[in-house]
Design a protein around this motif. Sequence first.
Motif, PDB file in Angstrom:
ATOM      1  N   ILE A  16       0.830  -0.924  -0.004  1.00 32.41           N
ATOM      2  CA  ILE A  16      -0.162   0.180  -0.101  1.00 32.41           C
ATOM      3  C   ILE A  16       0.981   1.209   0.129  1.00 32.41           C
ATOM      4  O   ILE A  16       0.643   2.151  -0.769  1.00 32.41           O
ATOM      5  CB  ILE A  16      -1.036  -0.052   1.051  1.00 32.41           C
ATOM      6  N   ASN A  17       2.020   1.299   0.839  1.00 29.93           N
ATOM      7  CA  ASN A  17       2.589   2.448   0.945  1.00 29.93           C
ATOM      8  C   ASN A  17       3.765   2.795  -0.317  1.00 29.93           C
ATOM      9  O   ASN A  17       3.525   4.018  -0.606  1.00 29.93           O
ATOM     10  CB  ASN A  17       3.697   2.414   2.075  1.00 29.93           C
ATOM     11  N   ILE A  18       4.059   1.766  -1.229  1.00 33.69           N
ATOM     12  CA  ILE A  18       4.431   1.952  -2.237  1.00 33.69           C
ATOM     13  C   ILE A  18       3.838   2.327  -3.320  1.00 33.69           C
ATOM     14  O   ILE A  18       4.012   3.261  -4.023  1.00 33.69           O
ATOM     15  CB  ILE A  18       5.299   0.622  -2.650  1.00 33.69           C
ATOM     16  N   THR A  19       2.389   1.925  -3.244  1.00 31.44           N
ATOM     17  CA  THR A  19       1.464   2.170  -4.310  1.00 31.44           C
ATOM     18  C   THR A  19       1.187   3.663  -4.036  1.00 31.44           C
ATOM     19  O   THR A  19       1.054   4.381  -5.250  1.00 31.44           O
ATOM     20  CB  THR A  19       0.076   1.263  -4.214  1.00 31.44           C
ATOM     21  N   LYS A  20       0.837   4.135  -2.899  1.00 31.02           N
ATOM     22  CA  LYS A  20       0.603   5.526  -2.696  1.00 31.02           C
ATOM     23  C   LYS A  20       1.749   6.511  -3.249  1.00 31.02           C
ATOM     24  O   LYS A  20       1.369   7.552  -3.957  1.00 31.02           O
ATOM     25  CB  LYS A  20       0.328   5.704  -1.223  1.00 31.02           C
ATOM     26  N   HIS A  21       2.984   6.150  -2.949  1.00 35.85           N
ATOM     27  CA  HIS A  21       4.074   7.073  -3.630  1.00 35.85           C
ATOM     28  C   HIS A  21       4.218   6.817  -4.869  1.00 35.85           C
ATOM     29  O   HIS A  21       4.420   7.998  -5.681  1.00 35.85           O
ATOM     30  CB  HIS A  21       5.506   6.393  -2.952  1.00 35.85           C
ATOM     31  N   LEU A  41      -7.365   9.498  -2.815  1.00 39.05           N
ATOM     32  CA  LEU A  41      -8.091   8.524  -3.350  1.00 39.05           C
ATOM     33  C   LEU A  41      -7.567   7.259  -3.445  1.00 39.05           C
ATOM     34  O   LEU A  41      -8.141   6.294  -2.905  1.00 39.05           O
ATOM     35  CB  LEU A  41      -8.125   9.000  -4.963  1.00 39.05           C
ATOM     36  N   THR A  42      -6.179   7.039  -3.315  1.00 41.12           N
ATOM     37  CA  THR A  42      -5.472   5.815  -2.887  1.00 41.12           C
ATOM     38  C   THR A  42      -5.758   5.438  -1.459  1.00 41.12           C
ATOM     39  O   THR A  42      -5.904   4.446  -1.223  1.00 41.12           O
ATOM     40  CB  THR A  42      -4.105   6.109  -3.360  1.00 41.12           C
ATOM     41  N   GLU A  43      -5.736   6.463  -0.693  1.00 41.43           N
ATOM     42  CA  GLU A  43      -5.976   6.177   0.702  1.00 41.43           C
ATOM     43  C   GLU A  43      -7.562   5.481   1.029  1.00 41.43           C
ATOM     44  O   GLU A  43      -7.744   4.700   1.910  1.00 41.43           O
ATOM     45  CB  GLU A  43      -5.870   7.203   1.767  1.00 41.43           C
ATOM     46  N   SER A  44      -8.335   6.225   0.273  1.00 46.82           N
ATOM     47  CA  SER A  44      -9.780   5.612   0.492  1.00 46.82           C
ATOM     48  C   SER A  44     -10.070   4.304  -0.340  1.00 46.82           C
ATOM     49  O   SER A  44     -11.011   3.573   0.280  1.00 46.82           O
ATOM     50  CB  SER A  44     -10.802   6.727  -0.203  1.00 46.82           C
ATOM     51  N   LEU A  45      -9.114   3.855  -1.099  1.00 45.94           N
ATOM     52  CA  LEU A  45      -9.326   2.533  -1.707  1.00 45.94           C
ATOM     53  C   LEU A  45      -8.292   1.491  -1.032  1.00 45.94           C
ATOM     54  O   LEU A  45      -8.450   0.363  -1.483  1.00 45.94           O
ATOM     55  CB  LEU A  45      -8.511   2.507  -3.316  1.00 45.94           C
ATOM     56  N   GLU A  46      -7.802   1.925   0.191  1.00 46.30           N
ATOM     57  CA  GLU A  46      -6.868   0.988   0.859  1.00 46.30           C
ATOM     58  C   GLU A  46      -7.524  -0.420   1.242  1.00 46.30           C
ATOM     59  O   GLU A  46      -6.846  -1.386   0.630  1.00 46.30           O
ATOM     60  CB  GLU A  46      -6.316   1.648   1.952  1.00 46.30           C
ATOM     61  N   GLN A  47      -8.806  -0.387   1.673  1.00 45.21           N
ATOM     62  CA  GLN A  47      -9.317  -1.847   1.863  1.00 45.21           C
ATOM     63  C   GLN A  47      -9.500  -2.528   0.711  1.00 45.21           C
ATOM     64  O   GLN A  47      -9.503  -3.694   0.796  1.00 45.21           O
ATOM     65  CB  GLN A  47     -10.793  -1.422   2.699  1.00 45.21           C
TER      66      GLN A  47
END
Length: 114
Positions: A16-21, A41-47
Motif C-alpha cells: 500500500i505504501n509504495i502504491t501511494k508513493h 483517493l488511494t487512501e480511500s481505496l486501501e481496504q
Amino acid sequence: DAGDFIVVLHKQVKDINITKHVVGDLWHLVQPTEERTVWELTESLEQTLIAVCPPDNSKIAHDRMNVPGLRLDETLAKLYIGSKRKRPVVAGAVEKMVTSMKKNWASSEDKTDQ
C-alpha cells in the motif's frame, strides 16, 4: 478512471505504501495540482486494495525468478526510503509510511548484503 489504474498498479507492487508513493509521483508529473487528491483517493481505496491483493510479507526469494534486489517492490521501497521530496499530504503521513517501509525492508536489505 484513476481508481482502476491504482488497483492494476497495486496488483504488481503489493504494498500500500509504495502504491501511494508511485501513484502520487506519476500524478505529480502529469497534474501536480491534483497530487493530494489522488493520494487521498488511494487512501480511500486501501481496504479494496488489500482485499484484491493482500500484502506480500515474504521478502525472500523462493525461486530463481524472484531474485533478491531485483524485485520491483523492493527497488521502489529503497528509492522512497531515501527520497527527500516533499509531498502535499497530511503532515506525518509520509514519515509514518517511510518508517513502515524501513521496518518491512530492513531485514531484506540485510539478507541481500550477506
